[in-house]
Design a protein around this motif. Structure first.
Motif, PDB file in Angstrom:
ATOM      1  N   SER A 189     -15.455  30.556 -31.759  1.00  0.00           N
ATOM      2  CA  SER A 189     -16.816  30.050 -31.717  1.00  0.00           C
ATOM      3  C   SER A 189     -17.150  29.233 -32.959  1.00  0.00           C
ATOM      4  O   SER A 189     -18.312  29.000 -33.257  1.00  0.00           O
ATOM      5  N   GLY A 190     -16.129  28.818 -33.700  1.00  0.00           N
ATOM      6  CA  GLY A 190     -16.373  28.019 -34.886  1.00  0.00           C
ATOM      7  C   GLY A 190     -16.610  26.557 -34.537  1.00  0.00           C
ATOM      8  O   GLY A 190     -16.495  26.117 -33.402  1.00  0.00           O
ATOM      9  N   ARG A 191     -16.944  25.788 -35.560  1.00  0.00           N
ATOM     10  CA  ARG A 191     -17.165  24.362 -35.361  1.00  0.00           C
ATOM     11  C   ARG A 191     -15.856  23.599 -35.546  1.00  0.00           C
ATOM     12  O   ARG A 191     -14.975  24.018 -36.280  1.00  0.00           O
ATOM     13  N   GLY A 192     -15.724  22.449 -34.901  1.00  0.00           N
ATOM     14  CA  GLY A 192     -14.591  21.581 -35.141  1.00  0.00           C
ATOM     15  C   GLY A 192     -13.339  21.958 -34.383  1.00  0.00           C
ATOM     16  O   GLY A 192     -13.371  22.586 -33.323  1.00  0.00           O
ATOM     17  N   THR A 193     -12.185  21.613 -34.972  1.00  0.00           N
ATOM     18  CA  THR A 193     -10.883  21.776 -34.334  1.00  0.00           C
ATOM     19  C   THR A 193     -10.256  23.103 -34.728  1.00  0.00           C
ATOM     20  O   THR A 193     -10.143  23.413 -35.914  1.00  0.00           O
ATOM     21  N   TYR A 219      -4.519  30.792 -36.451  1.00  0.00           N
ATOM     22  CA  TYR A 219      -4.395  31.662 -35.282  1.00  0.00           C
ATOM     23  C   TYR A 219      -5.202  31.142 -34.093  1.00  0.00           C
ATOM     24  O   TYR A 219      -4.789  31.283 -32.940  1.00  0.00           O
ATOM     25  N   ALA A 220      -6.367  30.569 -34.357  1.00  0.00           N
ATOM     26  CA  ALA A 220      -7.204  30.062 -33.264  1.00  0.00           C
ATOM     27  C   ALA A 220      -6.462  29.004 -32.460  1.00  0.00           C
ATOM     28  O   ALA A 220      -6.546  28.970 -31.227  1.00  0.00           O
ATOM     29  N   GLN A 280     -10.352  37.144 -38.462  1.00  0.00           N
ATOM     30  CA  GLN A 280     -10.774  35.811 -38.889  1.00  0.00           C
ATOM     31  C   GLN A 280     -10.170  34.752 -37.985  1.00  0.00           C
ATOM     32  O   GLN A 280      -8.986  34.798 -37.654  1.00  0.00           O
ATOM     33  N   LEU A 281     -10.998  33.800 -37.582  1.00  0.00           N
ATOM     34  CA  LEU A 281     -10.554  32.627 -36.839  1.00  0.00           C
ATOM     35  C   LEU A 281     -11.072  31.397 -37.562  1.00  0.00           C
ATOM     36  O   LEU A 281     -12.203  31.400 -38.073  1.00  0.00           O
ATOM     37  N   SER A 282     -10.260  30.344 -37.601  1.00  0.00           N
ATOM     38  CA  SER A 282     -10.584  29.187 -38.428  1.00  0.00           C
ATOM     39  C   SER A 282     -10.622  27.901 -37.624  1.00  0.00           C
ATOM     40  O   SER A 282      -9.985  27.772 -36.580  1.00  0.00           O
ATOM     41  N   SER A 283     -11.349  26.929 -38.183  1.00  0.00           N
ATOM     42  CA  SER A 283     -11.387  25.583 -37.635  1.00  0.00           C
ATOM     43  C   SER A 283     -11.541  24.622 -38.796  1.00  0.00           C
ATOM     44  O   SER A 283     -11.794  25.026 -39.939  1.00  0.00           O
ATOM     45  N   CYS A 284     -11.356  23.332 -38.537  1.00  0.00           N
ATOM     46  CA  CYS A 284     -11.606  22.324 -39.558  1.00  0.00           C
ATOM     47  C   CYS A 284     -12.519  21.251 -38.985  1.00  0.00           C
ATOM     48  O   CYS A 284     -12.495  20.963 -37.783  1.00  0.00           O
ATOM     49  N   ALA A 285     -13.351  20.705 -39.845  1.00  0.00           N
ATOM     50  CA  ALA A 285     -14.326  19.700 -39.414  1.00  0.00           C
ATOM     51  C   ALA A 285     -14.730  18.871 -40.625  1.00  0.00           C
ATOM     52  O   ALA A 285     -14.318  19.151 -41.759  1.00  0.00           O
TER      53      ALA A 285
END
Length: 510
Positions: A3-7, A11-12, A27-32
């Motif tokens: 449910s994070g923002r970006g790409t 692990y996500a 923890q789940l991560s994204s980049c934007a």
């Protein structure tokens, strides 16, 4: 899940790209296109957005290294991923990745974890140089005494093995609870009371723990079953180890004799209730298939011994093993009571509980039933969204697909924190209150005997009736048991009970 923002990254991305059915990691991560790192906390998990410069790129191995560095070790995600990838091409990619940076710390961790989780050995030479690296960062995780893997130059400090490996993160709340040194506090409480008070308290503490443990299951045992449970609690600290035979014997002790089992269950069980006119089943929790239970239990018992030998913090140890046990649910009946017995076994064997005594933790769990249920549901609720099962008209449940990974690599951080809080309250309320009551009762007994010399049974009955009735003897009880007492004597005896024994809320058996 994400449910994070970006790409999605780390692990996500692995979960999304390979459609992995896994319990959500912490923890789940994204980049934007953001200026800095942003963290959103939701339902006990973190969704982290990193600036675009953190994007590892198209390589799956690079994303896994990012995950190991920034998100920690998720054995469940990695195990599911390694089963889902096209083995040949992925191993080729992984070998090239390792050969390009053979001394990289996270590269070696990834290499070790692939071979650890799959049982396959990559066609690579052992690492010949470089310092050993801890598999788990001891500042981020509770760890066991490390075992060196010379092939990878990695120090395996996991709490278990490939069959069962609990994970507990060293979050600030747990570090704060550790700093309270509850075992030392309990020892100081014990030292402040004389032997007579301790001796008198022991019987009631064991009885209270027994009654509470059965009450949690909404059961009222016979006197015989309750006595057997108390005897088991008393002798448990003397056991130097546990194995399958010991667990079977314990299960036989605590259930009705006709429901005793010879080994781990052979059928699929579940926790549920009958609802509606047709008594259809509402399923709350589904444990693993019976065919994988022996392997999971071998891993759990091995993990128990590894943590004991490594002197892992006792409450963390007790949480990981006891909750791991109840999630595996290895028997048809008695799993909840055995789960709580394991807590006492580990705390006693580790020296956390004062010798010869017991903390009535089940009493606090019973008082905080909603919190206890929520703790269990922190695992069961997300699990149930992943399981594909059916229940036939006879109430038999069948599970489809592979599910053993859900129970093998559980994050027990929430369970460890809750157990620590319950243990703290037990020591500071239930345990201390009982000892205080014993001391007050001795004083009350002397004053009561000065007023009226009654047999012990009559005196105890008088006190019990008063405690049950707000400090006063009811007219009915007086007429039935104490008709020989004068009004002045009753009032004087009641006053002693009120002054010395009514500070402890609620009735209590004498």
């Amino acid at each position: 899940m994400f449910s994070g923002r970006g790409t999605p990254i780390g692990y996500a991305k692995a979960i999304a790209d390979h459609n992995l059915a896994v319990m959500p990691p912490h923890q789940l991560s994204s980049c934007a296109a953001v200026a800095g790192k942003h963290v959103e906390r939701k339902e006990g998990r973190e969704f982290v957005t990193y600036p675009s410069s953190y994007n590892p790129g198209p390589s799956l191995c690079d994303h896994l290294e990012f995950a190991l560095k920034h998100e920690g070790v998720s054995l469940e995600v990695l195990a599911a991923l390694f089963r889902a990838v096209d083995q040949g091409p992925f191993e080729d990619e992984l070998c090239r990745h390792i050969q390009a940076r053979p001394t990289g710390q996270n590269t070696r961790r990834l290499w070790f974890l692939y071979e650890f989780l799959t049982g396959r050995e990559l066609p690579l030479e052992d690492v010949a140089q470089g310092n050993y690296v801890e598999l788990l960062d001891p500042e981020r995780y509770y760890t066991a005494a490390p075992v060196n893997s010379r092939r990878h130059r990695v120090r395996d400090n996991l709490l278990g093995n490939v069959n069962f490996c609990p994970m507990v993160r060293r979050i600030p709340a747990l570090q704060e609870l550790e700093a309270k040194r509850l075992a030392s506090e309990a020892a100081q409480i014990v030292a402040s009371y004389d032997e007579d008070a301790l001796r008198r308290a022991v019987d009631y503490l064991y009885t209270k723990e027994t009654r509470s443990s059965f009450n949690i299951e909404r059961e009222k045992p016979s006197q015989k079953r309750a006595a057997r449970f108390v005897a088991l609690l008393r002798e448990l600290p003397d056991r130097t180890s546990l194995n399958r035979a010991a667990l079977v014997q314990m299960q036989n002790v605590i259930v009705e004799e006709r429901f005793g089992e010879r080994g781990y269950r052979k059928a699929q069980n579940y926790v549920g209730e009958s609802v509606g006119v047709g008594l259809r089943q509402r399923v709350h929790f589904v444990p693993p298939r019976p065919k994988v239970v022996p392997r999971l239990m071998r891993g759990l018992l091995s993990s128990l011994e590894r943590m004991m030998a490594s002197q892992v913090e006792p409450v963390v140890h007790a949480a990981a093993i006891s909750f791991g046990f109840v999630f595996i649910h290895p028997f048809e009946d008695g799993n909840g009571r055995l789960h709580r017995l394991l807590i006492h076994y580990i705390l006693s064997r580790a020296g956390f509980t004062p010798k010869g005594l017991i903390f009535p933790i089940s009493a606090v769990m019973l008082q905080k039933r909603q919190q206890y249920d929520a703790c269990l549901e922190s695992f069961s609720k997300p699990l149930m969204t992943l399981l594909d099962y059916t229940v036939d008209e006879d109430g038999h449940l069948s599970v489809k697909g592979r599910t053993s990974g859900f129970y093998r690599y559980v994050d027990f951080t929430r369970m460890a924190e809750d157990l620590y809080l319950w243990t703290e309250e037990t020591i500071r309320t239930e345990f201390r209150d009982e000892l205080d009551f014993i001391v007050r009762y001795r004083k009350a007994r002397e004053k009561l005997d000065d007023l009226v010399e009654m047999p012990d049974t009559s005196r105890n009955r008088f006190v019990q009736f008063c405690l049950q009735n707000g400090g006063r003897l009811s007219a009915g009880k007086r007429a039935k048991y104490f008709s020989a007492l004068t009004d002045d004597e009753v009032r004087a005896l009641e006053q002693v009970v009120q002054e010395l024994l009514m500070t402890r809320a609620g009735p209590r058996p004498i």
